[in-house]
Design an enzyme around this catalytic site. Sequence first.
Site, PDB file in Angstrom:
ATOM      1  N   GLY A  11       0.823  -1.200   0.000  1.00  0.00           N
ATOM      2  CA  GLY A  11       0.000   0.000   0.000  1.00  0.00           C
ATOM      3  C   GLY A  11       0.859   1.253   0.000  1.00  0.00           C
ATOM      4  N   GLY A 113       4.410  -7.635   4.824  1.00  0.00           N
ATOM      5  CA  GLY A 113       4.534  -8.634   3.771  1.00  0.00           C
ATOM      6  C   GLY A 113       5.660  -8.335   2.810  1.00  0.00           C
ATOM      7  N   ASP A 136      -0.161   2.129   9.050  1.00  0.00           N
ATOM      8  CA  ASP A 136      -0.717   1.391  10.179  1.00  0.00           C
ATOM      9  C   ASP A 136       0.218   1.301  11.378  1.00  0.00           C
ATOM     10  OD1 ASP A 136      -3.248   0.656   8.999  1.00  0.00           O
ATOM     11  OD2 ASP A 136      -2.126  -0.694   7.709  1.00  0.00           O
ATOM     12  N   GLU A 231     -11.464  -0.049  11.046  1.00  0.00           N
ATOM     13  CA  GLU A 231     -12.144  -0.857  10.025  1.00  0.00           C
ATOM     14  C   GLU A 231     -12.156  -2.334  10.402  1.00  0.00           C
ATOM     15  OE1 GLU A 231     -10.040  -0.837   6.269  1.00  0.00           O
ATOM     16  OE2 GLU A 231      -8.133  -0.479   7.280  1.00  0.00           O
ATOM     17  N   ARG A 283      -4.256   7.842   3.313  1.00  0.00           N
ATOM     18  CA  ARG A 283      -2.989   7.458   2.674  1.00  0.00           C
ATOM     19  C   ARG A 283      -2.437   8.571   1.783  1.00  0.00           C
ATOM     20  NH1 ARG A 283      -1.615   2.220   2.879  1.00  0.00           N
ATOM     21  NH2 ARG A 283      -3.202   0.642   3.331  1.00  0.00           N
TER      22      ARG A 283
END
Length: 356
Positions: A11, A113, A136, A231, A283
């Site tokens: 992201g 990841g 995050d 979320e 973002r």
Amino acid sequence: MLRVGMLTSGGDCQALNAALRGVAKTLYAKRDDVEIYGFLNGYQGMIYGKYKKLTPQDFSGILTRGGTMLGTSRTPFKELDIPTPEGIQKVPAMKQTYKELQLDALVMGGGNGSTKTANRLYEEGLNVIALPKTIDNDTWGTDYTFGFDSAIEIATKCIDDIHTTASSHGRVFVIEIMGHKVGWIPLYAGIAGGADVILLPEIPFNYDSVIKTIEERDASGHRFTIIAAAEGAITKQQAKMKKKEYKALIAQRKYSVVHEIADEIFARTGREIRVAIPGHTQRGGQPCARDRVFATQVGVEAAMGVLEGEFGFMVADKGREIVRVPMSEVAGKLKYLDPNCQLIQQARQMGISFGD
């Protein structure tokens, strides 16, 4: 000649460009024989050989620019050994691209990841350094990730702005803040924005507790309630489900969790409920000052690692000191919030509810 590859994976977030700039400016300042290659759209650029040779001018004027000038994409680690639709073996392809460009190092900006993939490439013999990127703030081994502070600022402003309309109309607002598995952003933004209830993935909630807070505020003369919900907010009942059962429940959702929360509160109270979802604005946009500084710091440290010939580490913040942490120790791990941490305890002491 020193040849260095760069890519951004996963992201996007604010200050990715600032981090790349920090790497490049340090390399250019220390050596005259530097070539930098930017891989386009994350690891996909290495897999398909999509890249461009960068110049010092490419790094000019990007400190304040959000997003990533190289583009990004997600290449899930669990699918790393599954060939592409064209039949390309991903890891061998990336190694081949690295070899063809005669790279001395690869600097990768990414989250959990992406760092796991970076560590795999390091284990395969490539010289790799990782930069801790994610809004995050859930990357293991570092106190801070760039993008986090900027996301907090945006989420906080959303809560700030909702306050005036919520108080004017006497409504309950449920605001969805990014945080699928961890609640760092909703916790910080919720406190900074003066939310009355904060719902986090790490603290399962029950509706009775949330509604009690709303009713107590009504009774004390407050006409509105602000609920900041991650979320990934989860009820106590859902937390008891088996993993597969919960995943199946999530897959059946037509809307996000805040709509479920709003519907349930309306059904039980009849109160006028509204939902606000700032979404991907968290973002986007320019990085805040702290993110620019930190991203620059990690970029410089990564460049120094390249120049010193040290690889296989992620640059990290430990007690406001920039350090090098082995990727093998952090790759793929999530940094969850401690439900009993000092900040949450302090929030409880001033009357903020966590729905439990």
